[in-house]
Design a protein around this motif. Structure first.
Motif, PDB file in Angstrom:
ATOM      1  N   LYS A  27      48.708  -0.786-102.020  1.00 24.99           N
ATOM      2  CA  LYS A  27      47.281  -0.726-102.325  1.00 24.99           C
ATOM      3  C   LYS A  27      46.937   0.682-102.812  1.00 24.99           C
ATOM      4  O   LYS A  27      47.180   1.667-102.123  1.00 24.99           O
ATOM      5  CB  LYS A  27      46.462  -1.075-101.087  1.00 24.99           C
ATOM      6  CG  LYS A  27      44.993  -1.246-101.376  1.00 24.99           C
ATOM      7  CD  LYS A  27      44.229  -1.695-100.163  1.00 24.99           C
ATOM      8  CE  LYS A  27      44.011  -3.173-100.233  1.00 24.99           C
ATOM      9  NZ  LYS A  27      43.064  -3.662 -99.239  1.00 24.99           N
ATOM     10  N   THR A  28      46.402   0.759-104.021  1.00 22.10           N
ATOM     11  CA  THR A  28      45.964   2.035-104.575  1.00 22.10           C
ATOM     12  C   THR A  28      44.540   1.872-105.078  1.00 22.10           C
ATOM     13  O   THR A  28      44.133   0.781-105.462  1.00 22.10           O
ATOM     14  CB  THR A  28      46.865   2.481-105.751  1.00 22.10           C
ATOM     15  OG1 THR A  28      46.850   1.466-106.744  1.00 22.10           O
ATOM     16  CG2 THR A  28      48.289   2.756-105.305  1.00 22.10           C
ATOM     17  N   LEU A  29      43.814   2.956-105.079  1.00 29.88           N
ATOM     18  CA  LEU A  29      42.416   2.905-105.523  1.00 29.88           C
ATOM     19  C   LEU A  29      42.340   3.154-107.030  1.00 29.88           C
ATOM     20  O   LEU A  29      41.971   4.223-107.487  1.00 29.88           O
ATOM     21  CB  LEU A  29      41.574   3.928-104.767  1.00 29.88           C
ATOM     22  CG  LEU A  29      41.333   3.623-103.305  1.00 29.88           C
ATOM     23  CD1 LEU A  29      40.517   4.726-102.645  1.00 29.88           C
ATOM     24  CD2 LEU A  29      40.638   2.286-103.144  1.00 29.88           C
ATOM     25  N   SER A  30      42.743   2.158-107.778  1.00 27.60           N
ATOM     26  CA  SER A  30      42.592   2.226-109.228  1.00 27.60           C
ATOM     27  C   SER A  30      41.909   0.943-109.683  1.00 27.60           C
ATOM     28  O   SER A  30      42.087  -0.114-109.089  1.00 27.60           O
ATOM     29  CB  SER A  30      43.942   2.421-109.924  1.00 27.60           C
ATOM     30  OG  SER A  30      44.849   1.413-109.554  1.00 27.60           O
ATOM     31  N   LEU A  31      41.124   1.080-110.721  1.00 30.94           N
ATOM     32  CA  LEU A  31      40.353  -0.060-111.215  1.00 30.94           C
ATOM     33  C   LEU A  31      41.284  -1.100-111.829  1.00 30.94           C
ATOM     34  O   LEU A  31      42.282  -0.757-112.458  1.00 30.94           O
ATOM     35  CB  LEU A  31      39.344   0.419-112.257  1.00 30.94           C
ATOM     36  CG  LEU A  31      38.282   1.377-111.724  1.00 30.94           C
ATOM     37  CD1 LEU A  31      37.448   1.931-112.861  1.00 30.94           C
ATOM     38  CD2 LEU A  31      37.406   0.678-110.707  1.00 30.94           C
ATOM     39  N   PRO A  32      40.947  -2.382-111.679  1.00 30.01           N
ATOM     40  CA  PRO A  32      41.810  -3.429-112.230  1.00 30.01           C
ATOM     41  C   PRO A  32      41.740  -3.529-113.758  1.00 30.01           C
ATOM     42  O   PRO A  32      42.659  -4.038-114.386  1.00 30.01           O
ATOM     43  CB  PRO A  32      41.290  -4.712-111.578  1.00 30.01           C
ATOM     44  CG  PRO A  32      39.916  -4.402-111.122  1.00 30.01           C
ATOM     45  CD  PRO A  32      39.853  -2.929-110.877  1.00 30.01           C
TER      46      PRO A  32
ATOM     47  N   PRO B 127      44.698  -6.825-104.278  1.00 26.11           N
ATOM     48  CA  PRO B 127      43.292  -6.782-104.689  1.00 26.11           C
ATOM     49  C   PRO B 127      42.459  -5.875-103.779  1.00 26.11           C
ATOM     50  O   PRO B 127      42.644  -5.863-102.559  1.00 26.11           O
ATOM     51  CB  PRO B 127      42.842  -8.240-104.561  1.00 26.11           C
ATOM     52  CG  PRO B 127      44.085  -9.048-104.556  1.00 26.11           C
ATOM     53  CD  PRO B 127      45.158  -8.178-103.971  1.00 26.11           C
ATOM     54  N   LEU B 128      41.562  -5.127-104.378  1.00 25.06           N
ATOM     55  CA  LEU B 128      40.689  -4.242-103.625  1.00 25.06           C
ATOM     56  C   LEU B 128      39.411  -4.986-103.253  1.00 25.06           C
ATOM     57  O   LEU B 128      38.986  -5.896-103.958  1.00 25.06           O
ATOM     58  CB  LEU B 128      40.337  -3.016-104.471  1.00 25.06           C
ATOM     59  CG  LEU B 128      41.514  -2.171-104.980  1.00 25.06           C
ATOM     60  CD1 LEU B 128      41.002  -1.023-105.836  1.00 25.06           C
ATOM     61  CD2 LEU B 128      42.345  -1.644-103.825  1.00 25.06           C
ATOM     62  N   ASN B 129      38.785  -4.569-102.159  1.00 25.71           N
ATOM     63  CA  ASN B 129      37.498  -5.155-101.785  1.00 25.71           C
ATOM     64  C   ASN B 129      36.382  -4.383-102.491  1.00 25.71           C
ATOM     65  O   ASN B 129      36.633  -3.403-103.193  1.00 25.71           O
ATOM     66  CB  ASN B 129      37.324  -5.181-100.258  1.00 25.71           C
ATOM     67  CG  ASN B 129      37.312  -3.795 -99.644  1.00 25.71           C
ATOM     68  OD1 ASN B 129      36.796  -2.836-100.219  1.00 25.71           O
ATOM     69  ND2 ASN B 129      37.890  -3.674 -98.463  1.00 25.71           N
ATOM     70  N   LYS B 130      35.144  -4.821-102.295  1.00 21.43           N
ATOM     71  CA  LYS B 130      34.028  -4.218-103.033  1.00 21.43           C
ATOM     72  C   LYS B 130      33.841  -2.735-102.715  1.00 21.43           C
ATOM     73  O   LYS B 130      33.533  -1.943-103.608  1.00 21.43           O
ATOM     74  CB  LYS B 130      32.736  -5.014-102.817  1.00 21.43           C
ATOM     75  CG  LYS B 130      32.207  -5.058-101.411  1.00 21.43           C
ATOM     76  CD  LYS B 130      30.979  -5.968-101.322  1.00 21.43           C
ATOM     77  CE  LYS B 130      30.323  -5.960 -99.994  1.00 21.43           C
ATOM     78  NZ  LYS B 130      31.066  -6.512 -98.896  1.00 21.43           N
ATOM     79  N   GLU B 131      34.067  -2.347-101.479  1.00 26.66           N
ATOM     80  CA  GLU B 131      33.925  -0.940-101.103  1.00 26.66           C
ATOM     81  C   GLU B 131      35.018  -0.090-101.749  1.00 26.66           C
ATOM     82  O   GLU B 131      34.759   1.027-102.212  1.00 26.66           O
ATOM     83  CB  GLU B 131      33.958  -0.775 -99.576  1.00 26.66           C
ATOM     84  CG  GLU B 131      32.737  -1.308 -98.861  1.00 26.66           C
ATOM     85  CD  GLU B 131      32.748  -2.825 -98.649  1.00 26.66           C
ATOM     86  OE1 GLU B 131      31.688  -3.380 -98.324  1.00 26.66           O
ATOM     87  OE2 GLU B 131      33.810  -3.462 -98.823  1.00 26.66           O
ATOM     88  N   GLU B 132      36.225  -0.613-101.788  1.00 22.08           N
ATOM     89  CA  GLU B 132      37.331   0.123-102.400  1.00 22.08           C
ATOM     90  C   GLU B 132      37.145   0.228-103.913  1.00 22.08           C
ATOM     91  O   GLU B 132      37.463   1.262-104.507  1.00 22.08           O
ATOM     92  CB  GLU B 132      38.662  -0.553-102.068  1.00 22.08           C
ATOM     93  CG  GLU B 132      39.034  -0.422-100.598  1.00 22.08           C
ATOM     94  CD  GLU B 132      40.155  -1.352-100.171  1.00 22.08           C
ATOM     95  OE1 GLU B 132      40.865  -0.984 -99.215  1.00 22.08           O
ATOM     96  OE2 GLU B 132      40.331  -2.438-100.762  1.00 22.08           O
ATOM     97  N   LEU B 133      36.622  -0.820-104.529  1.00 20.25           N
ATOM     98  CA  LEU B 133      36.332  -0.757-105.966  1.00 20.25           C
ATOM     99  C   LEU B 133      35.258   0.292-106.245  1.00 20.25           C
ATOM    100  O   LEU B 133      35.358   1.056-107.213  1.00 20.25           O
ATOM    101  CB  LEU B 133      35.901  -2.121-106.486  1.00 20.25           C
ATOM    102  CG  LEU B 133      37.002  -3.177-106.568  1.00 20.25           C
ATOM    103  CD1 LEU B 133      36.411  -4.551-106.854  1.00 20.25           C
ATOM    104  CD2 LEU B 133      38.048  -2.807-107.610  1.00 20.25           C
ATOM    105  N   ALA B 134      34.239   0.345-105.403  1.00 20.83           N
ATOM    106  CA  ALA B 134      33.190   1.362-105.559  1.00 20.83           C
ATOM    107  C   ALA B 134      33.792   2.757-105.411  1.00 20.83           C
ATOM    108  O   ALA B 134      33.464   3.670-106.188  1.00 20.83           O
ATOM    109  CB  ALA B 134      32.075   1.148-104.538  1.00 20.83           C
ATOM    110  N   GLU B 135      34.683   2.920-104.454  1.00 16.76           N
ATOM    111  CA  GLU B 135      35.326   4.225-104.265  1.00 16.76           C
ATOM    112  C   GLU B 135      36.179   4.587-105.477  1.00 16.76           C
ATOM    113  O   GLU B 135      36.185   5.736-105.922  1.00 16.76           O
ATOM    114  CB  GLU B 135      36.182   4.207-102.991  1.00 16.76           C
ATOM    115  CG  GLU B 135      36.744   5.555-102.637  1.00 16.76           C
ATOM    116  CD  GLU B 135      37.493   5.560-101.310  1.00 16.76           C
ATOM    117  OE1 GLU B 135      38.161   6.570-101.044  1.00 16.76           O
ATOM    118  OE2 GLU B 135      37.420   4.575-100.560  1.00 16.76           O
TER     119      GLU B 135
END
Length: 170
Positions: free
Chosen positions: A48-53, A77-85
């Protein structure tokens, strides 16, 4: 001279103790994933990495925006909070907060949208809105992203879908 030796001894002992504690903490952190039950859960957490899909690519000649899958996107897949981050990391001058979900719509707030609406230019603003919309609509059941911010010259708040960024709609 005796005081200097005592001081040096205490300094070296303190640094040694500090260094050993730091190394032990790192080793304990490395050991943590092994303690997680279920190898599948471990694999998910490691990938899991914080990069946009999706990323928006702008054609320099036509200034048209094309959305492409991000080759560096998280395997999980990231959740909504992770996507915002992830958005906040990529665009630190545009701070986005997730608000609520209602039916198929996710509401988000941009408390200070000056950069988005006045400084990023129209293409920059549309790139941001497209990437955010595509990211959040990648979530299950989310079809619409409602952006709440103060309107400006280059961006307008309101509901956006993936169709909002079709070439004929831009």
């Amino acid at each position: 001279m005796n005081k200097t030796r005592k001081f040096l001894f205490l300094l070296i002992a303190s640094l040694s103790l500090f260094w050993n504690c730091q190394n032990q903490t790192k080793e304990e952190k490395k050991a943590e994933p092994e303690q997680i039950e279920g190898s599948e859960k471990q694999v998910l957490e490691e990938t899991k990495t914080l990069s946009l899909p999706f990323v928006a690519v702008v054609d320099n000649e036509t200034t048209q925006i094309e959305i492409q899958e991000n080759p560096q996107k998280s395997k999980v897949p990231l959740n909504k909070e992770e996507l915002a981050e992830a958005l906040n990391i990529k665009y630190p001058e545009i701070y986005l907060k997730v608000d609520k979900i209602s039916h198929d719509t996710l509401s988000v707030n941009i408390p200070n949208a000056t950069y988005l609406t006045q400084q990023a230019g129209t293409t920059g603003a549309m790139t941001y809105l497209a990437e955010a919309t595509y990211a959040f609509t990648d979530l299950p059941k989310i079809k619409v992203v409602r952006f709440n911010f103060k309107e400006g010259d280059h961006a307008v708040p309101g509901p956006y879908t993936r169709n909002s960024f079709n070439k004929k709609n831009l």
